[in-house]
Design an enzyme around this catalytic site. Sequence first.
Site, PDB file in Angstrom:
ATOM      1  N   HIS A 297      10.583   1.716  -4.638  1.00 20.19           N
ATOM      2  CA  HIS A 297       9.411   1.153  -5.308  1.00 20.19           C
ATOM      3  C   HIS A 297       9.133   2.018  -6.525  1.00 20.19           C
ATOM      4  O   HIS A 297       9.026   3.229  -6.410  1.00 20.19           O
ATOM      5  CB  HIS A 297       8.186   1.206  -4.388  1.00 20.19           C
ATOM      6  CG  HIS A 297       8.322   0.329  -3.191  1.00 20.19           C
ATOM      7  ND1 HIS A 297       7.515   0.477  -2.094  1.00 20.19           N
ATOM      8  CD2 HIS A 297       9.160  -0.695  -2.919  1.00 20.19           C
ATOM      9  CE1 HIS A 297       7.846  -0.439  -1.195  1.00 20.19           C
ATOM     10  NE2 HIS A 297       8.853  -1.153  -1.666  1.00 20.19           N
TER      11      HIS A 297
ATOM     12  N   SER B 260       9.565   4.687  -0.949  1.00 21.82           N
ATOM     13  CA  SER B 260       8.400   4.402  -1.774  1.00 21.82           C
ATOM     14  C   SER B 260       7.793   5.739  -2.191  1.00 21.82           C
ATOM     15  O   SER B 260       8.530   6.697  -2.417  1.00 21.82           O
ATOM     16  CB  SER B 260       7.446   3.511  -0.964  1.00 21.82           C
ATOM     17  OG  SER B 260       6.423   3.019  -1.787  1.00 21.82           O
TER      18      SER B 260
ATOM     19  N   ASP C 130       6.682  -1.916   3.924  1.00 19.53           N
ATOM     20  CA  ASP C 130       7.972  -2.467   3.512  1.00 19.53           C
ATOM     21  C   ASP C 130       9.088  -1.695   4.222  1.00 19.53           C
ATOM     22  O   ASP C 130       9.012  -0.478   4.375  1.00 19.53           O
ATOM     23  CB  ASP C 130       8.103  -2.328   1.992  1.00 19.53           C
ATOM     24  CG  ASP C 130       9.149  -3.262   1.402  1.00 19.53           C
ATOM     25  OD1 ASP C 130       9.570  -4.191   2.109  1.00 19.53           O
ATOM     26  OD2 ASP C 130       9.531  -3.048   0.246  1.00 19.53           O
TER      27      ASP C 130
END
Lengths: 269, 193
Positions: free
Chosen positions: B45, B18, B138
């Site tokens: 992401h 991310s 996540d």
Amino acid sequence: MIEDEDIELLLNDLLDIYGYDFTSYSKASLKRRIIRLYSLDKFPSFAEFRYRVKTDEGYLKRFVEEITVNVTEMFRDPSFYKSVREEILPVLGTKPFIRVWHAGCSTGEEVFSMAILLKEANLLKKSLLYATDLNPSVLEKVRKGIFPLQQMKQYSESYIASGGVNDFSQYYTANYGQAKFDRELSEKIIISTHNLVSDSSFNEFDLIFCRNVLIYFEKDLQDRVLKLFDASLGSLGYLALGTKETLKFSVIQHNFKQLNREKIWKKIV
Amino acid sequence: MEEDRLGKAIKALVIGGSAGSLQVLFSLLPLLKENLQVAIILVLHRRNSVDSSLHELLATKAFAPTHEVEDKDIIKSGHIYLAPADYHLLIEKSHSFALDYSEKINFSRPSIDVTFESAAEAYGASLAAMLLSGANEDGTRGLAAVKQNGGITIVQNPETAQMPYMPHYALTHTDIDHVFDIPQMARFINNLN
């Protein structure tokens, strides 16, 4: 731990009892959605989950709604809609009558997007948009033409990015946190249940939208559905798929030519 | 024990990242050899389709062929795959990709958990999973699934991560085999076979 065999038994039940055929759906995604629902509804065992699906038609409705993916939005991928606006509508405009099929339309945001494009091209009056899905409850939402007001800001931005020049809010009436789209749009939309897995062609179309539906199908089923689209398109008709979907694995690919970088193909036979 | 684990055949490596993970990949990819013996699957992401050229950018950093995934693509050893923006990326037992446009998970689509969990089921013990920098939770559930299916779990050393929260969260909530900085990641990947 839920085994693949459990899932298989459940899918067979659905087919035998209700005629819903999920057996050729992409397994990884389908299994994830089944397990998600199973834990969401807190069943003590998979056997009880299966029993409930088998015996309770009310729960079956919930099952089908939750297992199928019903996430959609208006003017998703604005560059795609820009291409429809600039490259397809001028061609369709030369026809006396325009038939569009939104196959697997879910709650209908893309159908209304297309109706707006047709209206802005002064073609809506001679057009009909067929909106079909296997799931009757999402079609109820298409019929109402009501979407959450909070999403309108983003839809308005996408609309403008797609080449729209009007004030997007002219297409709906805001009330109690909801946006109700104009009757002028919805009266051109014909709604019907249709299951791509088991139902056949029902008309001839100039443009078929089926975006982000085939991703949930295994290759063999994808191919069957693409043949159905091929048979449902008039000559020089258009087929529009999702941004990561392709005809490259299909036997019908030679009947089509990709228009541009967007996932739009023109039938050349 | 560690030696045994490293010795077993790994067929795929999934990497989740991310905020702050692109810089890691820009440093890591040039360190990887051309003829990799595994498939590398990247789940990052990122903002919606705006940066659709990300895979081209990553391709300039890697020696191995690099692609953005299309529906049903077959996973090939020696190739690097990037999850497309705004879809969940799943892996079938036939070692092909499946895309899914369902609800966001952990506020993310693609979600790292979704890919790690399905890869864990598809590859079992022949999977390694690595979680990089990020400011999100996540990936942790996904790493737990990888471990449960016998795969190898790795996180970026939080001290070297621009956003340490994500690898740190994984480290404190699930069983991690290795904590690597970038040169260690490169050595590990180049030695996989």
